[in-house]
Design a protein around this motif. Structure first.
Motif, PDB file in Angstrom:
ATOM      1  N   ASP A 174      78.077 112.038 -22.810  1.00 26.41           N
ATOM      2  CA  ASP A 174      78.427 111.600 -21.459  1.00 26.41           C
ATOM      3  C   ASP A 174      77.208 111.640 -20.544  1.00 26.41           C
ATOM      4  O   ASP A 174      77.013 110.751 -19.712  1.00 26.41           O
ATOM      5  N   LYS A 175      76.403 112.680 -20.677  1.00 24.45           N
ATOM      6  CA  LYS A 175      75.201 112.796 -19.854  1.00 24.45           C
ATOM      7  C   LYS A 175      74.216 111.668 -20.174  1.00 24.45           C
ATOM      8  O   LYS A 175      73.605 111.082 -19.272  1.00 24.45           O
ATOM      9  N   VAL A 176      74.058 111.383 -21.460  1.00 25.49           N
ATOM     10  CA  VAL A 176      73.166 110.292 -21.862  1.00 25.49           C
ATOM     11  C   VAL A 176      73.668 108.969 -21.281  1.00 25.49           C
ATOM     12  O   VAL A 176      72.890 108.161 -20.756  1.00 25.49           O
ATOM     13  N   ASN A 177      74.970 108.753 -21.374  1.00 24.82           N
ATOM     14  CA  ASN A 177      75.551 107.530 -20.817  1.00 24.82           C
ATOM     15  C   ASN A 177      75.334 107.449 -19.312  1.00 24.82           C
ATOM     16  O   ASN A 177      74.991 106.387 -18.774  1.00 24.82           O
ATOM     17  N   GLY A 178      75.518 108.572 -18.624  1.00 25.38           N
ATOM     18  CA  GLY A 178      75.334 108.581 -17.185  1.00 25.38           C
ATOM     19  C   GLY A 178      73.894 108.343 -16.764  1.00 25.38           C
ATOM     20  O   GLY A 178      73.638 107.728 -15.724  1.00 25.38           O
ATOM     21  N   ASP A 179      72.962 108.834 -17.570  1.00 24.31           N
ATOM     22  CA  ASP A 179      71.543 108.669 -17.224  1.00 24.31           C
ATOM     23  C   ASP A 179      70.994 107.291 -17.591  1.00 24.31           C
ATOM     24  O   ASP A 179      70.133 106.749 -16.897  1.00 24.31           O
ATOM     25  N   SER A 180      71.474 106.754 -18.711  1.00 25.43           N
ATOM     26  CA  SER A 180      70.872 105.524 -19.243  1.00 25.43           C
ATOM     27  C   SER A 180      71.721 104.277 -19.026  1.00 25.43           C
ATOM     28  O   SER A 180      71.198 103.162 -19.110  1.00 25.43           O
ATOM     29  N   TYR A 181      73.021 104.452 -18.793  1.00 28.65           N
ATOM     30  CA  TYR A 181      73.975 103.343 -18.681  1.00 28.65           C
ATOM     31  C   TYR A 181      74.052 102.522 -19.969  1.00 28.65           C
ATOM     32  O   TYR A 181      74.538 101.395 -19.968  1.00 28.65           O
ATOM     33  N   ALA A 182      73.575 103.100 -21.068  1.00 23.68           N
ATOM     34  CA  ALA A 182      73.674 102.436 -22.378  1.00 23.68           C
ATOM     35  C   ALA A 182      74.900 103.012 -23.091  1.00 23.68           C
ATOM     36  O   ALA A 182      74.786 103.823 -24.017  1.00 23.68           O
TER      37      ALA A 182
END
Length: 216
Positions: A174-182
């Motif tokens: 979730d954090k990766v998604n929130g930071d990268s929008y990928a």
């Protein structure tokens, strides 16, 4: 697929992966021990123990895992006990999985011929000794497939920790998604890490099942 996401956020995935392993191992051990005790409760001739075992299994199996985790996360503090997200998620996962393991082991115990218990008791063993040393080892061998499925489900269900900030693999995805929008890449890579855990366990259970069959 954007493989730069995996490279750039690899420390996140590794931390979540290790926390997922730790939560799964702790919950696996705890649920197996608790489930074995509940299974014995359910088949013992002592009525109060039967009632406890049956009430636990029927109650826990028929409510969502998320509600159990929420109880330890939100309700316990009102009683003066506070758990962090990792602890609340792991305890909830343990309690939930124990109910299903109890049913699997109970089925295995009932599959062991009654003469095994009678022979053990006639040789001087107590009920507990006969159950631990004679009946349960045979029962576990019989229920390797359903137990393996429960353990694999436990690993996948560990993703519930993310809703209480349990620092598991999905939390960091979730954090990766929130930071990268990928979004697609972030969660696909998380899925691959889950496969690293579940596929070897699935293969290992098949190997163990075949070896136990041969030894029998």
């Amino acid at each position: 697929m954007d493989f730069s996401i995996l490279v750039n956020y690899f420390p996140y995935y590794i931390e979540g992966f290790l926390n997922t392993i730790l939560a799964s191992v702790l919950a696996l051990i705890g649920s197996f021990v608790l489930g074995s005790i509940l299974a014995v409760f359910r088949i013992t001739g002592v009525k109060p123990l039967q009632w406890i075992g049956t009430a636990y299994v029927e109650f826990v199996r028929n409510i969502p895992l998320l509600l159990i985790v929420f109880f330890f996360w939100y309700a316990l503090p009102t009683f003066g006990m506070r758990l962090d997200g990792f602890q609340a998620g792991t305890v909830g996962l343990t309690i939930y999985t124990a109910a299903f393991i109890a049913e699997a082991i109970r089925a295995g115990i009932l599959s062991v011929p009654k003469g095994q218990m009678e022979a053990a008791r006639s040789s001087g063993m107590t009920y507990v000794q006969a159950m631990l040393h004679v009946v349960l080892p045979q029962a576990i061998k019989l229920v390797i497939p359903p137990l393996s499925n429960q353990f694999i489900n436990l690993i996948k269900n560990s993703s519930v920790l993310t809703v209480v900030a349990g620092l598991d693999l999905m939390y960091f995805a979730d954090k990766v998604n929130g930071d990268s929008y990928a979004t697609v890449s972030a969660y696909v890579f998380a899925g691959l890490f889950y496969l690293v855990l579940t596929l070897p366990m699935s293969y290992g259970s098949h190997v163990l099942e075949r070896r136990l069959a041969k030894s029998s």
